[in-house]
Scaffold this motif. Structure first.
Motif, short mmCIF file in Angstrom:
data_model
loop_
_atom_site.label_atom_id
_atom_site.label_comp_id
_atom_site.label_asym_id
_atom_site.label_seq_id
_atom_site.Cartn_x
_atom_site.Cartn_y
_atom_site.Cartn_z
N GLU A 118 0.87 7.17 -9.12
CA GLU A 118 0.32 6.58 -10.36
C GLU A 118 1.33 5.63 -11.01
O GLU A 118 0.99 4.55 -11.46
N ASN A 119 2.57 6.08 -11.02
CA ASN A 119 3.64 5.28 -11.61
C ASN A 119 3.73 3.90 -10.94
O ASN A 119 3.80 2.86 -11.60
N MET A 120 3.65 3.88 -9.60
CA MET A 120 3.78 2.61 -8.87
C MET A 120 2.53 1.74 -9.03
O MET A 120 2.63 0.53 -9.19
N THR A 121 1.35 2.37 -8.99
CA THR A 121 0.12 1.56 -9.09
C THR A 121 0.03 0.95 -10.50
O THR A 121 -0.36 -0.19 -10.67
N ALA A 122 0.43 1.75 -11.52
CA ALA A 122 0.35 1.24 -12.89
C ALA A 122 1.38 0.12 -13.11
O ALA A 122 1.09 -0.88 -13.76
N ARG A 123 2.56 0.31 -12.53
CA ARG A 123 3.63 -0.64 -12.79
C ARG A 123 3.46 -1.96 -12.04
O ARG A 123 3.74 -3.03 -12.57
N TYR A 124 3.03 -1.86 -10.78
CA TYR A 124 3.01 -3.08 -9.96
C TYR A 124 1.60 -3.49 -9.52
O TYR A 124 1.45 -4.46 -8.78
N GLY A 125 0.58 -2.71 -9.90
CA GLY A 125 -0.79 -3.02 -9.48
C GLY A 125 -0.97 -2.95 -7.98
O GLY A 125 -1.79 -3.69 -7.40
N VAL A 126 -0.20 -2.08 -7.30
CA VAL A 126 -0.31 -1.98 -5.83
C VAL A 126 -1.42 -1.01 -5.45
O VAL A 126 -1.85 -0.19 -6.26
N GLU A 127 -1.88 -1.11 -4.20
CA GLU A 127 -2.91 -0.17 -3.70
C GLU A 127 -2.25 1.14 -3.30
O GLU A 127 -1.06 1.16 -2.96
N ILE B 272 0.90 -1.17 0.00
CA ILE B 272 0.00 0.00 0.00
C ILE B 272 0.94 1.22 0.00
O ILE B 272 1.77 1.34 0.90
N VAL B 273 0.83 2.06 -1.03
CA VAL B 273 1.83 3.11 -1.18
C VAL B 273 1.21 4.50 -1.06
O VAL B 273 0.01 4.67 -1.29
N SER B 274 2.07 5.47 -0.76
CA SER B 274 1.60 6.83 -0.58
C SER B 274 2.71 7.83 -0.89
O SER B 274 3.88 7.58 -0.57
#
Ligand code: NAD
Length: 361
Positions: free
Chosen positions: A211-220, A201-203
């Protein structure tokens, strides 16, 4: 700080050097804390301070921090730090950093510098024009280049040691990790933890990085205000200092706090409070030493070697185990145990160094 000498006496500092050049509007401080283990090493910070005394105190405090960091990491270096007083956005960088390089060169290897807040790899190149006593350098100048991936790897090794203590095994697979800050270190931690099967879960305050992390790794993802309330196994602070405080410690729902951010405890008493609340705290300077362990490896070994450097960083796991051992032995919180690991190593190595070998033999 009332008296410089009193402060230096209280914490056993060796030297303090003041450097100035009126024409270049240059003012710098080089603080040497302890050279028992090796040359005083630590980055060069560029910052505007409210007063000269504040700058001196910062240089001294940071130098002492480096002594502890290297000692606890098992590295054979002492603690030092340079501070240039001035606007970190100052444009005329070549003369400033070359002059600092000259002053460092005059110390003949007593102090080795590197990058820190307000300085860049390019500034280190200017320093390198005047002295070889600079460690953080781009790879084309024989340095280790970007060290953030190794800082991230070290934090993950510390997390594994914490998991072993809390859950009885060090696997991160399936562990829920809340990462605060997706900058140089944070985004590498996310990538490496994703590969190890952790749930993330990132912030970040910068929505593009999220956006970069959610798109790349599908993380919350979660908003920066709500990261402290997340149900997770591990809270991983990789942004600001002081985030373990009266407000956040009541909100955290994790079992482990382990991240890269410097000075995570707002005050020392928060290091006690976190344990009273049943969380395991990985002392910041133990967990985030990977980059500097990797970076300084070539000082001892003569060249950059990724495999050897990574192996040394990997030992952060054992360093954390030592911290836990001393915390249990002396019944103290981990932040104090980390200091004790460092102090015991310095004392023991000083004892070994008493035994001289005659160079003529
Ligand atoms: P960085 O500046 O690249 O990244 C910091 C990130 O935190 C940025 O993306 C920023 O937008 C974000 N951020 C700031 N405030 C935030 C908030 N309130 N909530 C969420 N995100 C926020 O810095 P870095 O190099 O990744 O270092 C991160 C931390 O680790 C710092 O405390 C640094 O001193 C420490 N550290 C870094 C290294 C290294 O190798 N770079 C080594 C040791 C320690």
């Amino acid at each position: 700080m009332e008296s410089i000498f009193e402060y230096m006496e209280n914490y056993d500092y060796e030297n303090l050097f003041l450097c100035q050049d009126k024409d270049l509007n240059f003012k710098a401080i080089i603080a040497i804390h302890d050279t028992t283990l090796g040359p005083a090493t630590g980055g060069c910070r560029m910052w505007q301070y409210e007063s000269e005394m504040d700058a001196i105190e910062d240089a001294l405090r940071l130098a002492r921090g480096m002594t502890y960091k290297y000692a606890a990491a098992g590295v054979n270096l002492g603690g030092g730090k340079a501070v240039i007083i001035g606007d970190p956005g100052r444009k005329d960088r070549e003369p400033i950093f070359r002059l600092l390089g000259k002053f460092i060169d005059r110390l003949g290897g007593l102090y080795i510098t590197g990058e820190d807040v307000g300085t860049t790899l390019k500034d280190m190149e200017y320093i390198r024009m005047e002295t070889r006593h600079v460690v953080t350098l781009p790879s084309y100048l024989g340095g280790a280049g970007d060290i953030a991936p190794m800082t991230a790897f070290g934090v993950i090794r510390a997390m594994q040691a914490c998991c072993k203590r809390v859950y009885g095994q060090d696997s991160l697979e399936g562990k829920v990790v809340a990462v605060q800050g997706l900058g140089a270190v944070g985004h590498n931690i996310v990538g490496q933890l994703h590969d190890l099967g952790a749930k993330l879960i990132v912030s970040d305050i910068d929505p593009k990085k999220v956006e970069n992390m959610t798109a790349r790794y599908g993380v919350e993802s979660i908003s920066p205000e709500n990261i402290y309330d997340v149900d997770c196994d591990i809270f991983c602070p990789c942004a600001l200092g002081g985030i373990l405080n009266d407000n956040t410690l009541d909100r955290l729902k994790c079992k482990i706090v382990c991240g890269a951010a410097n000075n995570q405890l707002k005050e020392e008493r928060h290091g006690e409070l976190i344990e009273e609340k049943g969380m395991v705290y990985a002392p910041d300077y133990i967990a985030n030493a990977g980059g500097t362990i990797f970076d300084t490896d070539r000082l001892e070994s003569g060249n950059v070697n990724n495999e050897r450097g990574k192996e040394k960083v990997s030992r952060i796991y054992e360093n954390m185990e030592k911290v836990f051992e001393i915390a249990d032995r002396d019944n103290i919180p981990t932040y104090l145990a980390a200091d004790r690991v460092a102090e015991e190593r310095i004392r023991q190595v000083a004892q070994v160094k008493r035994y001289r070998v005659d160079p003529r033999l």
